[in-house]
Structures are given as structure tokens and as C-alpha cells.
Design a protein around this motif. Structure first.
Motif, PDB file in Angstrom:
ATOM      1  N   ARG A 114      34.298  41.211  43.263  1.00 51.04           N
ATOM      2  CA  ARG A 114      33.362  40.777  44.289  1.00 51.04           C
ATOM      3  C   ARG A 114      32.774  41.983  44.998  1.00 51.04           C
ATOM      4  O   ARG A 114      31.570  42.090  45.176  1.00 51.04           O
ATOM      5  CB  ARG A 114      34.064  39.836  45.274  1.00 51.04           C
ATOM      6  N   ARG A 157      31.691  36.400  41.635  1.00 52.38           N
ATOM      7  CA  ARG A 157      32.694  35.559  42.286  1.00 52.38           C
ATOM      8  C   ARG A 157      33.316  34.533  41.360  1.00 52.38           C
ATOM      9  O   ARG A 157      34.427  34.094  41.579  1.00 52.38           O
ATOM     10  CB  ARG A 157      32.055  34.777  43.450  1.00 52.38           C
ATOM     11  N   HIS A 178      40.075  39.682  41.530  1.00 50.13           N
ATOM     12  CA  HIS A 178      38.962  38.942  42.121  1.00 50.13           C
ATOM     13  C   HIS A 178      38.254  39.761  43.193  1.00 50.13           C
ATOM     14  O   HIS A 178      37.020  39.856  43.211  1.00 50.13           O
ATOM     15  CB  HIS A 178      39.474  37.634  42.750  1.00 50.13           C
ATOM     16  N   GLY A 181      42.458  30.022  42.012  1.00 50.59           N
ATOM     17  CA  GLY A 181      43.268  31.061  41.380  1.00 50.59           C
ATOM     18  C   GLY A 181      44.444  30.537  40.566  1.00 50.59           C
ATOM     19  O   GLY A 181      45.148  31.320  39.931  1.00 50.59           O
ATOM     20  N   ILE A 238      35.177  33.734  38.568  1.00 49.94           N
ATOM     21  CA  ILE A 238      36.068  34.368  37.595  1.00 49.94           C
ATOM     22  C   ILE A 238      37.117  33.363  37.155  1.00 49.94           C
ATOM     23  O   ILE A 238      37.775  32.745  37.990  1.00 49.94           O
ATOM     24  CB  ILE A 238      36.769  35.595  38.223  1.00 49.94           C
TER      25      ILE A 238
END
Lengths: 356, 409
Positions: free
Chosen positions: A239, A245, A235, A267, A247
Motif C-alpha cells: 500500500r 490494496r 499488505h 487477511g 491483495i
């Protein structure tokens, strides 16, 4: 509540306790259905101590996924076979064979749609595919990877394959795509390792802006772990390098159609309305409490044409909680931490076949 | 390509292979000569004092098996094989091919070959486990310490080479006996490599084993005795993770239904205790493999129940042994069947079946069952607890005889 209702309700909207109350009778019904339709399933379940119906989700009988590699387990007559799914596997390895009829195949499609539209919205977005076009050229049946790409293509439009035949980044294809679609939301799909190694790693130099993209990826972390790339690093790097961002990784398997566990903004992986997970101690097979790693059991209401509604996978995971995830989704949330290690057999028989 | 010599510590070229074979004495001494007895006594002492002897029970077991008293018994057996019309002499150079994976059992056939006076060349497996490495290091050390003029000094060598058919072919052409341990595929692959016209071959392919207990006899035992039967069964089954050829995979209770189910209940409870008191533990992958195996067996055989007593113990009860496939997952999974009598087993026995461990039968019952089978399977009947004890008779061979030639006069 019917499967249709679970499709229609917003995904991840049902608190765990309510969800279990909905899933339990429906899964018990599926067990009874498969017991009456699949003789092999009946032979196994009738040999187990725990007799259906189950009083809790964790009491439901489950089949080890490896069984589908050795046996054809099906609850439909052969003439109703509409589609046969096979798992990926290296040459020489046994692959799972999963039989779908029209009903189960269409439920599978609908399930995937409900899950994906929860992050993509109702519209089909322009789509970048981190793979090579030659993936789809095979005259033979589609590989599992190709099938994954084809499945996702129904959620996008104007698909562009961003790798050339040598798996190198096609910079002009990428910039043409971004020129046309880069200013509004678009979809990127690929397999986790390829997205990292063949895409992000090559973007470092170019300063490409992907801040409007939604990246969906899958395929497991094994190769990336060898490179010490965690989900968090994944991640962060995206970024930093591209501004991307949004994902979402997902976890799923051929053996349980329609159960796709999608990553939330926090996450963690979340179960859709019609599926669930249980983590079990791989040795005692007892249910593990949150925070304790174990083997992942997956439950889903989709598999009707074959007895795959409750399966014990060969993946290890950890449950982190339910309903209190910071992204606002309801239900259990978990992470996958890898495969159950295969152990070497000892003894006189051939484990590694002898050759000279 | 390099060939490593484990005993002399040298490394040679494939071109030097014939010289290497030339250096090995094919018939260093008379059978059971003092040289041999001294060497084995020294080896036994060394092994029993080995720092790893407690960690690897294989080492202690071998040390015990080659101790002087036991070799003396073999010597007397060997004498009895000779008579007033014939003597036994060594065959010559014996080429041993152990299984590709672990297992130190081939060491025993090497000892059998050695005591009757043969020279020995062992092809080491590609993966040498710590226990095998420990064993072979002691052998090499003992050979190294022999005096230069000791005839045994050049009668043993271990070679290791990457899979190479040429080396196997070259040695096969020169040896007098070839011994193949391994799976069925290994055996048939190597069998395709010619031997010299006068050479003979011993093969030890995949085997399958089980245990039969007379339920009534078991039920009449006191607590302590019942426990000790469970302990014996544990040793037979769990020592090699239940993957040895002789490790029992099926447990049959013989007798009427009531006696059988009573015995079964007590036995599994005691076995659970035994496992708990041992250090044996099932690994994660093994645990799931067993689950898959037991569920799969319900699709093939007449399974009535699948019970996971604990991670180390799965029991798959069957009504009928007919469709039990002779493959196995190991790790503590047992088929269980109730039979009326030993004779009922006759219809299930296959050529692949090797060892039947037993409890509660007298020798006469066993003998008449063996007669009844008439060679259709089971080469070995041993009391429960002795499944893994190597003996002069193995897989249907009398090894003292098989490694010797008979000369008549």
C-alpha cells in the motif's frame, strides 16, 4: 445439493452449519465411491476404527498427503488417465503423483474459475506475471510453478512477464504494461517470495502506481518469515509503495485439486462452497477448537478420480472462527502458520547417507 | 584439510596423519592387564558421577557395563576361550567407524577391543550429539590424567574430519581391524576402501528386531508382573526412540487366539500407562510420520487394523508377517501378530533380523528354535527388557574372539 449447485451459488455465501449439512453426505458418497474403486484406499479405510459413513465431517477418514509420494492411489482405470499432476519437490525428493480423468480435470478448472471470479469478476483482466518467460520454455513437463502460472493465465489477457531471464525487474516491460492498462483494473500474479523480493523491493525506487491492480499470490511464507515479513507487513508495504490494496494470497496443494483457500479482505483464508478445513492436534489427531494451532486437514468434493477428498496435510494452521469474518464471507476462516517440523531420527541406520 | 584429535586435543594436517597413526600403540598391553582394569574402573567411576548422568541414560548404562565386576566376568570368559593348546593375543590397531548419526553403541565395541589389548582409533561422526560428546570428554579426560609412562596413554585416539575418502583410505591401509557401524549403504561404501592384506573387518549394518511373548504365560502373571513386562518392553522399544537395531518393531503373541487377544488387550493398556508415567513424548513431525507409515503399511502388508492408542503408541495388527518390510519409522509404532507357536515364525525370519526379545519361553524352546532357524536370521535371543544390553556376542560375532588372534602351540 449437487456440486454444480455449489459452483453456481456465490462462493462463500453458505453459513458453516448449512455447508456442513451439504458437504457431509456428498463426502460420504465420495468415500463410498473410492472404497469401491480404489483397492488401496479400501485396504486403509477398512483397517481404521472409525467406520464410514461419517456422522460429522471430523469423522471422515483422511489420508496423509505423504502417501501420494510413495503410492499410486487412483480410482480410475489407467486408460482414463487424462492428466498426471506432480507436486514440486527438490531434486531427489519423492513427488506426489495425482491422476485425473477428464471429469475431475474439468471440475478442477471450474472450481478455480468460481473462486477467482469471486475477486476478479467475470472479465479477463490484463495480467502481469511476476516471473520470467523462460519458466514456460522447458521442453520437459511443466514444473509445479509453471503449472501454477499457466493455470492463472486463463484468468487474464495480454499476459506480460515482468522479470527477465536473470529474475530482474524488466522496468520497460512494466512501464509499457502500465501505460496501456494501468488506468483500469488489472491482475498481478506471482509466487509470494518472488513478488516481495524481485518485484516490490525493486519498485521502491520507482514510485510506480499499482492502485488499480489486484494481486494474487501463493507459495507460502517460509522465506518471508525468515525476513520477518508477515502478511500484515506485506499488505502495508504494498500500500505504501504502490497504492495496491487488493491483495489475495491463497493456500492449496496439488494433492487436493480444486481446493484453493483464498484470502479475504480481512487477511484470513476462506474455504469455497465445495471445500472445507479441519484443524487437528498433530499428536492426538483430535479436532482443535478455534484459536489452537494444529495440522490442517482439507476436504473437497472435487477429487473423484483418486481418493483425495479428505487429506491430512503437513501444514500447521489456526482456525479463527466461522461465518463472522469481517469481510462478510461465510464459512470457516483460518491462517497457515508453517510446516510441521521434521524431526531427526535417531538410531544406527543411515539417516544422512555416509559419503567421504 | 584439518583433522581434529579429540583425546590429545591437537589439530593436525592430512600430511601428519601417518605420524599420528605411528604414535598410537597398536598393542599397548597384555589382554586384561592391570593398566586396562584400572583405566576402566576410573572411567566407570567418572561416568557414574557425571553431572549429566541422569539426563543421558547412555552414560549410566556404560558406567555400569564397565564396572569392575562386569569386566571381571569378561576376563573369566576370555580365559575360558584360551586352552592348553592356544592363547589369544591382541590383533593390533583397531579402526572404529561409528554410524553417521547418533548412537553411542560403538563405544561398547571400542571397550571390547581395548580389554583384549588393542590400540584404538575412532573416527568420530560428523554430528556429535551432546550425549556422545559428554562420553568422549570423560574418556579424553581419563586418558589425559594417565601418567606419562602409562602404556595406555598413547593407545586411544579419536579423529574427526570432514567427509574425506583419503583419510579413511589412509587409516584403513594401516589398521589391523576395521569396525564399521552404520546403514547398509555406509557399510558397502566403506567396504570398497581396501585394507592391508592381513587386516580383518567387522561390520554392523542395519538390523531389525522383534519380540515374542507366550500369551498363556503372560495371562497367568499377576497384575504387578504384567506391569513389569510392559515396563521391560517399554525400555527395549522407547529408549532410542525405537530406532536402535535391537529395538523391537513387531510384537508377536504366541498361543491360541483367545489367549493372544486377552493378553494383547491387557498388555497395550499397561503399556499406555507405562508411557504416560514416563517422560517419553512423540514430537509433531514424528507423530505424522508414524501415521503415514501405518497407512502405507496397509498398502503393503496384510493389515487388519490400525490403532492410535495415543500419540506415542500406534499398533498395526497384521494377519500375516509375510510382507512386513524391514524399514521402520520409529517413535512407538508396533506391528502386532498372533502366531500359534515359535515355530510359525521360522518362515518369516530374514538375515536382517537381529534380536528377538522373549517372554514366557524356556531356554530349551529358544535353543531348538535357534537350531531350527539354522542361521537364516536372528543372532540374539534375550529376555524382554534386555534388548539394548550390549554383550560380548553381538550381530553374530564373539567380540572377545573377533578382536583377538589365536596363537597355538
Amino acid at each position: 445439493m449437487s456440486l454444480q449447485d455449489l459452483f453456481e451459488r456465490p462462493q462463500y455465501s453458505i453459513p458453516q452449519q448449512n455447508k456442513e449439512a451439504i458437504l457431509l453426505p456428498a463426502l460420504n458418497e465420495l468415500t463410498a465411491y473410492h472404497l469401491s474403486r480404489c483397492p488401496g484406499y479400501e485396504r486403509i479405510v477398512s483397517a481404521l476404527k472409525q467406520k464410514p459413513p461419517a456422522r460429522r465431517l471430523s469423522d471422515l477418514p483422511y489420508l496423509p498427503v505423504s502417501l501420494f509420494k510413495q503410492f499410486e492411489l487412483s480410482s480410475i482405470d489407467p486408460e482414463r488417465r487424462f492428466k498426471v499432476l506432480t507436486s514440486s519437490g527438490t531434486t531427489g525428493q519423492a513427488v506426489s503423483r495425482i491422476f485425473l480423468d477428464e471429469q475431475t480435470a474439468s471440475d478442477q478448472t471450474l472450481a478455480l474459475t468460481k473462486i477467482m471470479t469471486s475477486i476478479l469478476g467475470g472479465q479477463r483482466l490484463p495480467m502481469l506475471i511476476v516471473d520470467s518467460k523462460k519458466l514456460l520454455n522447458s521442453r520437459e513437463k511443466l514444473s509445479a510453478r509453471a503449472a501454477g502460472v499457466v493455470g492463472m493465465m486463463s484468468f487474464g489477457r495480454h499476459p506480460v512477464f515482468v522479470l527477465n531471464d536473470d529474475m530482474e525487474l524488466d522496468v520497460s516491460a512494466l512501464s509499457n504494461f502500465l501505460h496501456k492498462f494501468g488506468d483500469a483494473p488489472f491482475l498481478i500474479f506471482g509466487f509470494t517470495f518472488m513478488v516481495w523480493a524481485y518485484f516490490l523491493e525493486k519498485l521502491k525506487a520507482t514510485g510506480t502506481d499499482l492502485s488499480n491492480a489486484i494481486l494474487v499470490h501463493s507459495g507460502g511464507w517460509k522465506k518471508l518469515e525468515e525476513l520477518a515479513v508477515s502478511n500484515q507487513v506485506f499488505h502495508e508495504r504494498f500500500r505504501e509503495v504502490t497504492g495496491l490494496r487488493r491483495i489475495y494470497s491463497f493456500y492449496g496443494m496439488v494433492e487436493q485439486v480444486g481446493s484453493v483457500f483464498l484470502e479475504g479482505e480481512d487477511g484470513y483464508l476462506y474455504a469455497p462452497n465445495f471445500a472445507d478445513v479441519i484443524i487437528r492436534d498433530p499428536r492426538t489427531l483430535e479436532e482443535c477448537p478455534p484459536g489452537v494451532a494444529g495440522v490442517i486437514q482439507v476436504l473437497s468434493l472435487i477429487p473423484k478420480s483418486y481418493p483425495g477428498h479428505s487429506l491430512l496435510t503437513e501444514d500447521l494452521g489456526v482456525l479463527h472462527g466461522a461465518d463472522d469474518g469481517s469481510c462478510g464471507r461465510h464459512g470457516k476462516y483460518f491462517t497457515v502458520i508453517g510446516r510441521v517440523p521434521k524431526t531427526e531420527l535417531r538410531g544406527c541406520s543411515d539417516v544422512h547417507a555416509y559419503s567421504h | 584439510m584439518k583433522i581434529k584429535l579429540f583425546v590429545s586435543g591437537a589439530e593436525i594436517d592430512a600430511t601428519e596423519l601417518n605420524d599420528c597413526i605411528d604414535r598410537i600403540q597398536p598393542r599397548p598391553t597384555q589382554p586384561f592387564s592391570l593398566h586396562i582394569l584400572d583405566f576402566l574402573e576410573g572411567l566407570s567411576k567418572r561416568l557414574s558421577q557425571h553431572p549429566k548422568a541422569r539426563v543421558y541414560p547412555e552414560i549410566l548404562a556404560l558406567a555400569f557395563w564397565i564396572r569392575p565386576a562386569s569386566i571381571e566376568r569378561l576376563r573369566r570368559d576370555f580365559q575360558k576361550l584360551q586352552d592348553d593348546k592356544s592363547i589369544l593375543v591382541p590383533r593390533g590397531l583397531v579402526f572404529h567407524i561409528p554410524p553417521a548419526n547418533v548412537d553411542t553403541i560403538f563405544i561398547y565395541s571400542w571397550v571390547m577391543s581395548m580389554v583384549v589389548g588393542n590400540g584404538n582409533l575412532i573416527r568420530l561422526p560428523s554430528d556429535i550429539t551432546p550425549q556422545l560428546d559428554a562420553l568422549l570428554s570423560v574418556v579424553a579426560k581419563c586418558v589425559g590424567e594417565l601418567a606419562q609412562d602409562n602404556v595406555l596413554k598413547r593407545s586411544i585416539e579419536c579423529v574427526s574430519y570432514d567427509h574425506n575418502r583419503d583419510v579413511t583410505t589412509a587409516i584403513s591401509a594401516r589398521c589391523d581391524v576395521r569396525v564399521i557401524w552404520g546403514g547398509d549403504r555406509t557399510v558397502s561404501t566403506i567396504r570398497g576402501i581396501p585394507l592391508s592384506a592381513r587386516a580383518v573387518e567387522l561390520v554392523f549394518p542395519d538390523r531389525y528386531s522383534y519380540c515374542v511373548v507366550a500369551a498363556k504365560a503372560y495371562n497367568t502373571l499377576n497384575d504387578k508382573e504384567q506391569k513389569s513386562v510392559a515396563q521391560d518392553f517399554f525400555n527395549d522399544a522407547y529408549w532410542f526412540d525405537q530406532t536402535g537395531c535391537a529395538s523391537p518393531r513387531i510384537l508377536c503373541w504366541s498361543g491360541n487366539k483367545n489367549d493372544c487377544s486377552r493378553a494383547s488387550n491387557v498388555f497395550w493398556k499397561l503399556l499406555r500407562q507405562t508411557i504416560r508415567h514416563s517422560s517419553y513424548q512423540t514430537e509433531l513431525g514424528q507423530s505424522l510420520r508414524k501415521l503415514g507409515f501405518s497407512y502405507g503399511s496397509a498398502l503393503k502388508a496384510d493389515v487388519t487394523s490400525i490403532t492410535r492408542h495415543m500419540p506415542e503408541l500406534d499398533v498395526v495388527a497384521v494377519d500375516d508377517l509375510t510382507d512386513i518390510s524391514r524399514t521402520h519409522c520409529g517413535g512407538g509404532l508396533f506391528y502386532e501378530a498372533f502366531i500359534d507357536s515359535l515355530a510359525e515364525l521360522t518362515q518369516y525370519v530374514e538375515l536382517k533380523d537381529q534380536t528377538l526379545t522373549h517372554f514366557g519361553f524356556d531356554l530349551e524352546e529358544i535353543r531348538s528354535f535357534a537350531r531350527e532357524l539354522n542361521g537364516r536370521g536372528v543372532d540374539r535371543f534375550v529376555p524382554i527388557g534386555k534388548a539394548l544390553e550390549f554383550g560380548r556376542y553381538w550381530d553374530g560375532y564373539d567380540l572377545l574372539q573377533a578382536f583377538s588372534k589365536r596363537v597355538s602351540y
